[in-house]
Design a protein around this motif. Structure first.
Motif, mmCIF file in Angstrom:
data_model
loop_
_atom_site.group_PDB
_atom_site.id
_atom_site.type_symbol
_atom_site.label_atom_id
_atom_site.label_comp_id
_atom_site.label_asym_id
_atom_site.label_seq_id
_atom_site.Cartn_x
_atom_site.Cartn_y
_atom_site.Cartn_z
ATOM 1 N N MET A 1 0.853 -1.176 0.000
ATOM 2 C CA MET A 1 0.000 0.000 0.000
ATOM 3 C C MET A 1 0.897 1.237 0.000
ATOM 4 S SD MET A 1 -2.890 1.196 2.824
ATOM 5 C CE MET A 1 -3.952 -0.183 2.582
ATOM 6 N N ARG A 2 0.566 2.176 -0.864
ATOM 7 C CA ARG A 2 1.337 3.419 -0.936
ATOM 8 C C ARG A 2 1.229 4.160 0.396
ATOM 9 N NH1 ARG A 2 -2.205 5.049 -5.160
ATOM 10 N NH2 ARG A 2 -2.322 6.969 -3.975
ATOM 11 N N ALA A 3 2.231 4.969 0.684
ATOM 12 C CA ALA A 3 2.279 5.711 1.948
ATOM 13 C C ALA A 3 1.082 6.645 2.089
ATOM 14 C CB ALA A 3 3.578 6.492 2.061
ATOM 15 N N ASP A 4 0.700 7.341 1.021
ATOM 16 C CA ASP A 4 -0.436 8.258 1.110
ATOM 17 C C ASP A 4 -1.739 7.491 1.313
ATOM 18 O OD1 ASP A 4 -0.223 7.301 -1.534
ATOM 19 O OD2 ASP A 4 -1.332 9.020 -2.329
ATOM 20 N N ALA A 5 -1.866 6.324 0.687
ATOM 21 C CA ALA A 5 -3.061 5.499 0.872
ATOM 22 C C ALA A 5 -3.131 4.982 2.307
ATOM 23 C CB ALA A 5 -3.070 4.344 -0.115
ATOM 24 N N ALA A 6 -1.985 4.596 2.852
ATOM 25 C CA ALA A 6 -1.948 4.132 4.246
ATOM 26 C C ALA A 6 -2.325 5.263 5.201
ATOM 27 C CB ALA A 6 -0.562 3.592 4.582
ATOM 28 N N ARG A 7 -1.823 6.470 4.941
ATOM 29 C CA ARG A 7 -2.184 7.632 5.784
ATOM 30 C C ARG A 7 -3.675 7.917 5.700
ATOM 31 N NH1 ARG A 7 2.557 9.632 3.870
ATOM 32 N NH2 ARG A 7 1.511 10.812 2.234
ATOM 33 N N ASN A 8 -4.219 7.864 4.479
ATOM 34 C CA ASN A 8 -5.651 8.101 4.307
ATOM 35 C C ASN A 8 -6.483 7.058 5.039
ATOM 36 O OD1 ASN A 8 -5.196 10.351 2.745
ATOM 37 N ND2 ASN A 8 -5.542 9.314 0.802
ATOM 38 N N LEU A 9 -6.089 5.805 4.924
ATOM 39 C CA LEU A 9 -6.806 4.732 5.609
ATOM 40 C C LEU A 9 -6.769 4.949 7.119
ATOM 41 C CD1 LEU A 9 -8.295 2.045 5.733
ATOM 42 C CD2 LEU A 9 -6.059 0.900 5.596
ATOM 43 N N ASP A 10 -5.598 5.262 7.636
ATOM 44 C CA ASP A 10 -5.465 5.510 9.071
ATOM 45 C C ASP A 10 -6.336 6.696 9.501
ATOM 46 O OD1 ASP A 10 -4.062 4.899 11.644
ATOM 47 O OD2 ASP A 10 -3.367 6.969 11.372
ATOM 48 N N ARG A 45 -13.038 1.909 -0.191
ATOM 49 C CA ARG A 45 -12.478 0.987 0.812
ATOM 50 C C ARG A 45 -13.571 0.358 1.680
ATOM 51 N NH1 ARG A 45 -8.054 -1.982 2.013
ATOM 52 N NH2 ARG A 45 -7.372 -1.666 4.114
ATOM 53 N N ALA A 59 -9.215 -2.747 14.069
ATOM 54 C CA ALA A 59 -8.061 -1.921 14.437
ATOM 55 C C ALA A 59 -7.934 -1.819 15.955
ATOM 56 C CB ALA A 59 -8.184 -0.534 13.810
#
Length: 181
Positions: A1-10, A45, A59
């Motif tokens: 997962m791209r870093a920006d996608a991971a940040r958005n998910l979080d 998502r 989570a």
């Protein structure tokens, strides 16, 4: 997962947890706006609020599992393990404020996982009682219920108290009560 996608998910998960805890009917659009992402990103998502809530529960369970593991409830001296547990679980309660009773009704798989974690903590409290951490006339179930309430109170009613100080306060109250000694 791209870093920006991971940040958005979080961001979506944490924002969803906070907003859904405050108002279970919060819209996905409101969660997206508060998280700073496009609604389509959230819906891509999570097709529904229930799907988002299930991810929030997972989570929270993942975080609680890490705390239980890191507290070393079986290996560490009981007072040390108890302090580690409280110091670790307070931030989890603050970051994931969703009501676990909702989880029990909404997601049987998550509820089974929560029950397993709860059983670990029950065994630890029984160990603490057997090793004399609690008075002999205090049933372990009462000590566990009191611990849970103290953690919930310090996590949500005293948000400015840092986790180490929150753990100190919970342990002092749990082990010594409120009266003079």
């Amino acid at each position: 997962m791209r870093a920006d996608a991971a940040r958005n998910l979080d961001a979506v998960l944490r924002t969803g947890a906070r907003l859904l805890a405050a108002d279970p009917s919060t819209s996905m659009g409101a969660i997206a706006a508060e998280a700073g992402v496009d609604r389509r990103t959230v819906y891509r998502r999570f097709p529904s609020r229930e799907a988002l809530l299930a991810a929030v529960f997972q989570a929270k369970l993942d975080s609680a599992e890490r705390v239980l593991d890191e507290a070393r409830l079986v290996e560490a001296p009981v007072a040390v393990a108890l302090h580690r547990y409280v110091e670790g679980i307070v931030p989890v309660s603050r970051q994931w404020p969703v009501d676990v009773r909702r989880m029990m009704r909404a997601d049987p798989v998550a509820n089974a996982r929560r029950e397993t974690q709860s059983a670990r903590l029950d065994r630890f409290v029984e160990r603490a009682a057997a090793e004399g951490l609690f008075r002999a006339d205090v049933p372990p179930a009462w000590a566990r219920a009191t611990l849970d309430h103290l953690v919930d109170t310090v996590a949500h009613d005293f948000p400015d108290l840092a986790p180490p100080q929150a753990a100190d306060l919970v342990l002092k109250t749990l082990l010594n009560g409120l009266g003079p000694h």
